[in-house]
Design a protein around this motif. Structure first.
Motif, PDB file in Angstrom:
ATOM      1  N   MET A  38       0.760  -1.055   0.029  1.00 38.75           N
ATOM      2  CA  MET A  38      -0.030   0.170  -0.067  1.00 38.75           C
ATOM      3  C   MET A  38       0.690   1.340  -0.130  1.00 38.75           C
ATOM      4  N   GLY A  39       1.914   1.173   0.879  1.00 36.97           N
ATOM      5  CA  GLY A  39       2.856   2.486   0.899  1.00 36.97           C
ATOM      6  C   GLY A  39       3.276   2.687  -0.401  1.00 36.97           C
ATOM      7  N   THR A  41       2.547   1.727  -3.483  1.00 33.98           N
ATOM      8  CA  THR A  41       1.644   2.177  -4.334  1.00 33.98           C
ATOM      9  C   THR A  41       1.184   3.707  -4.251  1.00 33.98           C
ATOM     10  N   SER A  42       0.981   4.022  -2.966  1.00 26.29           N
ATOM     11  CA  SER A  42       0.655   5.441  -2.688  1.00 26.29           C
ATOM     12  C   SER A  42       1.672   6.389  -3.242  1.00 26.29           C
ATOM     13  N   PHE A  43       3.002   5.961  -2.670  1.00 24.68           N
ATOM     14  CA  PHE A  43       4.113   7.032  -2.960  1.00 24.68           C
ATOM     15  C   PHE A  43       4.500   7.273  -4.798  1.00 24.68           C
ATOM     16  N   GLU A  44       4.342   5.874  -5.269  1.00 27.77           N
ATOM     17  CA  GLU A  44       4.255   6.069  -6.848  1.00 27.77           C
ATOM     18  C   GLU A  44       3.310   6.806  -7.374  1.00 27.77           C
ATOM     19  N   GLU A  45       1.998   6.968  -6.726  1.00 22.65           N
ATOM     20  CA  GLU A  45       0.921   7.811  -7.325  1.00 22.65           C
ATOM     21  C   GLU A  45       1.351   9.465  -6.949  1.00 22.65           C
ATOM     22  N   LEU A  46       1.976   9.577  -5.689  1.00 24.96           N
ATOM     23  CA  LEU A  46       2.267  10.881  -5.484  1.00 24.96           C
ATOM     24  C   LEU A  46       3.450  11.379  -6.629  1.00 24.96           C
ATOM     25  N   LYS A  49       1.762  12.475  -9.446  1.00 24.19           N
ATOM     26  CA  LYS A  49       0.882  13.658  -9.290  1.00 24.19           C
ATOM     27  C   LYS A  49       1.764  14.852  -8.755  1.00 24.19           C
ATOM     28  N   LEU A  97       6.034   6.334   4.863  1.00 21.53           N
ATOM     29  CA  LEU A  97       5.207   5.317   4.551  1.00 21.53           C
ATOM     30  C   LEU A  97       5.797   4.077   4.729  1.00 21.53           C
ATOM     31  N   LYS A 101       9.448   4.762   2.543  1.00 24.13           N
ATOM     32  CA  LYS A 101       9.233   5.948   1.622  1.00 24.13           C
ATOM     33  C   LYS A 101       9.014   7.227   2.600  1.00 24.13           C
ATOM     34  N   SER A 134      -0.168   3.016  10.793  1.00 23.83           N
ATOM     35  CA  SER A 134      -0.777   2.933   9.678  1.00 23.83           C
ATOM     36  C   SER A 134      -1.874   1.768   9.818  1.00 23.83           C
TER      37      SER A 134
END
Length: 260
Positions: A38-39, A41-46, A49, A97, A101, A134
């Motif tokens: 999850m961490g 995936t969220s980091f890559e999305e950030l 963006k 994260l 991360k 988390s």
């Protein structure tokens, strides 16, 4: 219905055996591999963006502080290298994260004056990871949802009047009486664990107090503490001040003295 209630009770009983480094009992329903995924995936999305800073001086500075902190993180929290990214944004923010991360927004460098205050920020955020906050937050939210589902089913079977209203009241109690204080507890725990981590890494722990004094100047008009997911700045300053003597001893015993 009894089976559902017993299942919820069994989950809580089994997972409640976990302990934070401060000795606090924890409910963790998710595996480390799930949280790490999850961490990541969220980091890559950030990273896709948000604008990433290309300033070599700022990146070197942040990387130096983060590297000094993460050297003292238990391998149980993250065994490999930590990925540190500086985001070019006015946001006064930073985060860490699961999965190693760390993100730092350039806006926070206007509040965190010098390497020691930045270390207080990064130490605090990394402490959220080492203390599995988390996992606890996701787990507590899931248990609240399970409880709402069980409660709804019970009221449906017993033909309770105004069940929608009662469910909304129950969720409100969970939000303000359980989840928000739980989140505030995580923040307070991360403050203390982070202060010790920065001290162990060779940064002056008194800088954590100065940091939150700076934050207080930036956060005029914040909501009352009981309506917030974070402790008040005054609470944080008081807690860190009380813990300072212990953190100072950790600092004096450290052989690290970073020059970032």
């Amino acid at each position: 219905m009894k089976t559902k209630l017993l299942l919820v009770a069994a989950i809580v009983a089994i997972t409640g055996c976990a302990k934070s480094s401060t000795g606090r009992s924890q409910i963790t329903l998710f595996s480390d591999s799930e949280l790490n995924k999850m961490g990541a995936t969220s980091f890559e999305e950030l990273k896709q963006k948000e604008k990433i800073s290309q300033d070599a001086t700022i990146n070197k500075y942040v990387q130096c502080v983060a590297r000094s902190i993460t050297k003292n993180v238990s391998k149980a929290a993250h065994a490999g290298d930590w990925e540190v990214v500086v985001f070019d944004s006015d946001q006064v923010n930073a985060f860490a994260l699961p999965g190693g991360k760390i993100g730092v927004y350039t806006g926070i460098l206007n509040v965190a004056k010098g390497q020691d205050q930045l270390a207080a920020i990064i130490g605090h955020e990394v402490a959220h990871v080492t203390e599995r906050h988390s996992n606890e937050r996701l787990s507590s939210n899931q248990l609240v949802q399970m409880g709402a589902a069980v409660g709804g089913a019970v009221m449906a079977q017993q033909e309770v009047e105004n069940k929608e209203t009662w469910l909304m009241v129950g969720l409100g109690i969970a939000q303000y009486g359980v989840l928000m204080p739980y989140s505030r507890m995580h923040e307070s725990e991360a403050d203390i664990v982070g202060q010790e981590l920065m001290a162990k890494s060779g940064f002056k722990p008194s800088a954590a107090i100065a940091l939150w004094q700076n934050m207080a100047k930036q956060s005029k008009g914040a909501p009352p503490e009981f309506l917030s997911t974070h402790p008040s700045n005054k609470t944080r300053i008081n807690d860190l001040s009380k813990h300072l003597s212990k953190a100072e001893r950790v600092y004096q015993q450290s052989t690290m003295r970073p020059r970032c």
